[in-house]
Every structure is written in C-alpha cells, then in structure tokens.
Design a protein around this motif. Structure first.
Motif, PDB file in Angstrom:
ATOM      1  N   UNK A  55       0.097 -22.598 -31.757  1.00 42.54           N
ATOM      2  CA  UNK A  55       1.412 -22.885 -32.340  1.00 42.54           C
ATOM      3  C   UNK A  55       1.483 -24.363 -32.753  1.00 42.54           C
ATOM      4  N   UNK A  56       0.999 -25.244 -31.883  1.00 44.64           N
ATOM      5  CA  UNK A  56       0.988 -26.687 -32.200  1.00 44.64           C
ATOM      6  C   UNK A  56       0.173 -26.953 -33.459  1.00 44.64           C
ATOM      7  N   UNK A  57      -0.836 -26.144 -33.705  1.00 50.95           N
ATOM      8  CA  UNK A  57      -1.745 -26.378 -34.833  1.00 50.95           C
ATOM      9  C   UNK A  57      -1.386 -25.552 -36.066  1.00 50.95           C
ATOM     10  N   UNK A  58      -0.178 -24.974 -36.074  1.00 49.96           N
ATOM     11  CA  UNK A  58       0.317 -24.170 -37.204  1.00 49.96           C
ATOM     12  C   UNK A  58      -0.556 -22.951 -37.504  1.00 49.96           C
ATOM     13  N   UNK A  74      -4.840 -17.964 -19.596  1.00 43.87           N
ATOM     14  CA  UNK A  74      -5.621 -18.369 -20.772  1.00 43.87           C
ATOM     15  C   UNK A  74      -4.873 -18.058 -22.065  1.00 43.87           C
ATOM     16  N   UNK A  75      -4.298 -16.869 -22.149  1.00 40.48           N
ATOM     17  CA  UNK A  75      -3.568 -16.475 -23.370  1.00 40.48           C
ATOM     18  C   UNK A  75      -2.389 -17.413 -23.616  1.00 40.48           C
ATOM     19  N   UNK A  76      -1.672 -17.775 -22.539  1.00 41.18           N
ATOM     20  CA  UNK A  76      -0.511 -18.671 -22.690  1.00 41.18           C
ATOM     21  C   UNK A  76      -0.960 -20.044 -23.195  1.00 41.18           C
ATOM     22  N   UNK A  77      -2.057 -20.537 -22.652  1.00 42.77           N
ATOM     23  CA  UNK A  77      -2.602 -21.842 -23.086  1.00 42.77           C
ATOM     24  C   UNK A  77      -3.003 -21.807 -24.554  1.00 42.77           C
ATOM     25  N   UNK A  78      -3.741 -20.760 -24.917  1.00 41.29           N
ATOM     26  CA  UNK A  78      -4.234 -20.633 -26.294  1.00 41.29           C
ATOM     27  C   UNK A  78      -3.057 -20.499 -27.263  1.00 41.29           C
ATOM     28  N   UNK A 123     -10.100 -18.169 -35.982  1.00 41.23           N
ATOM     29  CA  UNK A 123      -8.844 -18.316 -36.727  1.00 41.23           C
ATOM     30  C   UNK A 123      -8.721 -19.740 -37.267  1.00 41.23           C
ATOM     31  N   UNK A 124      -9.008 -20.723 -36.415  1.00 36.32           N
ATOM     32  CA  UNK A 124      -8.883 -22.105 -36.895  1.00 36.32           C
ATOM     33  C   UNK A 124      -9.927 -22.398 -37.979  1.00 36.32           C
TER      34      UNK A 124
END
Ligand code: ZN
Length: 205
Positions: free
Chosen positions: A25-28, A16-20, A188-189
C-alpha cells in the motif's frame, strides 16, 4: 521479525500477509479501492477481508484475515470474504505450485488495464515473467473472469516455475500467482516498475 518464528503456521502467515499488505500500500501497489492477497496454508487459504482497502487502508491485523478450506465453497458464505476472492480459490485448486496470490490495482499497471494492453518485459529482471497477457473481459467478481484468469496463468508454466505469473484484468487491475506470497509481491513490484518504464519510454521518444 524472523521467519518461521511462530509455532502456529496460520498466525505466521497472517503476520506476513499483514506486513506485505502495508508495504504494498505504501508503494502504491495496492490502493484503497480494493484488491486482496492470500496464501496457501496447508489445506487452507488465508485471505485479506472485504473492504481491507476502503475501510482499513491496508492496516490489517493478523486476526483480520479470514481462513477456510481450499476444496470447499464455505468461505463464499462468510460476509467478510472479499468478492474478488473467488479467483484466489480457483487458482489454488488448479495450480498446486502456487502458494501466494495477489490481486491489485497497481498504480503503473492501471493504464495498461484501462486500455486492455499486455505488458511486455523491457527490463532484464522482468524477462522471466514474459509478456503479461490480458484476460478476455468478464464482469468483476464473476466465475467466468476467475476461469479466464486461471487459464492464462496455467499456460505460463515457465514463469510460474521461475517465480510467478500474472494476468491483466481488463479495465480493472492485475492478478499475480507466485510460488509463495513473497515471490508474488516481488513480481508485482517488478511488473509495475516495468509498466512505468514502458510509459516513461514514450516520453523519451
Ligand atoms: Zn479489484
């Protein structure tokens, strides 16, 4: 991938952490310069390794994460332990309601960190976080910065109970503590987009 599909809770958390991390990162929301994310897994913390941004560009595998007991400083001896990870340990030790933590240099939050300005909510969805406060300045990676941040998260009880609480690290980034890692990532987002609305709002004046 379906949640709770793994008999090994540590492996499930790492996946899950790797996916998130990849999505953030993709979303800056995460950058190459640094940051880290972690989750509570029983008595342990599972946390992204040092140089996850600069050397791996947040393309982490489950085995890249490091794990150790929350109630011990053993992890600090691990050369792969992120230097910014001390705050994560301090948060898990102080706030039992927190099960996921993110430290990030999020794109739209950085102007506020650079100027040492709080982020008031200007969207309906971010009201629950209240105004994100700025921690008193202390050097990055210091125990003092971790203590300052924990203190400011602790007083945001309502936000923590609702979802997550955040604190701005002056000239540096943001630290978010959530009920779980998904709650922290979502917060965060939302806070980053709220920050963008504050910046963009100036252009509309
Ligand atoms: Zn940082």
């Amino acid at each position: 991938m379906a949640k709770n599909s793994h008999p090994d809770p540590s492996l499930e958390v790492r996946i899950e952490l790797a996916e998130i991390a990849r999505r953030m990162f993709d979303r800056k929301l995460l950058d190459m310069a640094g940051g880290n994310l972690s989750a509570r897994c029983g008595e342990n913390i599972v946390i992204s390794p040092r140089y996850a941004g600069s050397k791996k560009h947040w393309q982490l595998k489950p085995e890249d994460f490091i794990e150790g007991r929350i109630d011990s400083d053993d992890l600090l001896e691990d050369p792969r332990f992120s230097r910014e990870g001390k705050a994560h340990l301090a948060i898990y030790r102080t706030l039992p309601i927190v099960n996921g933590v993110i430290h990030a240099h999020a794109f739209h939050v950085l102007p506020f960190a650079a100027q040492g300005k709080p982020i008031p909510p200007v969207l309906e969805g971010t009201q629950k976080f209240g105004t994100v406060p700025v921690a008193p300045y202390a050097p990055t990676q210091s125990a003092e910065l971790a203590a300052n941040a924990v203190q400011l998260l602790k007083v945001q009880e309502g936000a923590l109970r609702a979802q997550a609480a955040a604190v701005i690290l002056p000239t540096h980034g943001i630290l978010i503590a959530g009920k779980d890692i998904w709650a922290a990532a979502d917060a965060l987002e939302q806070i980053d987009w709220n920050a963008w609305c504050l910046i963009a709002g100036k252009l509309l004046d």
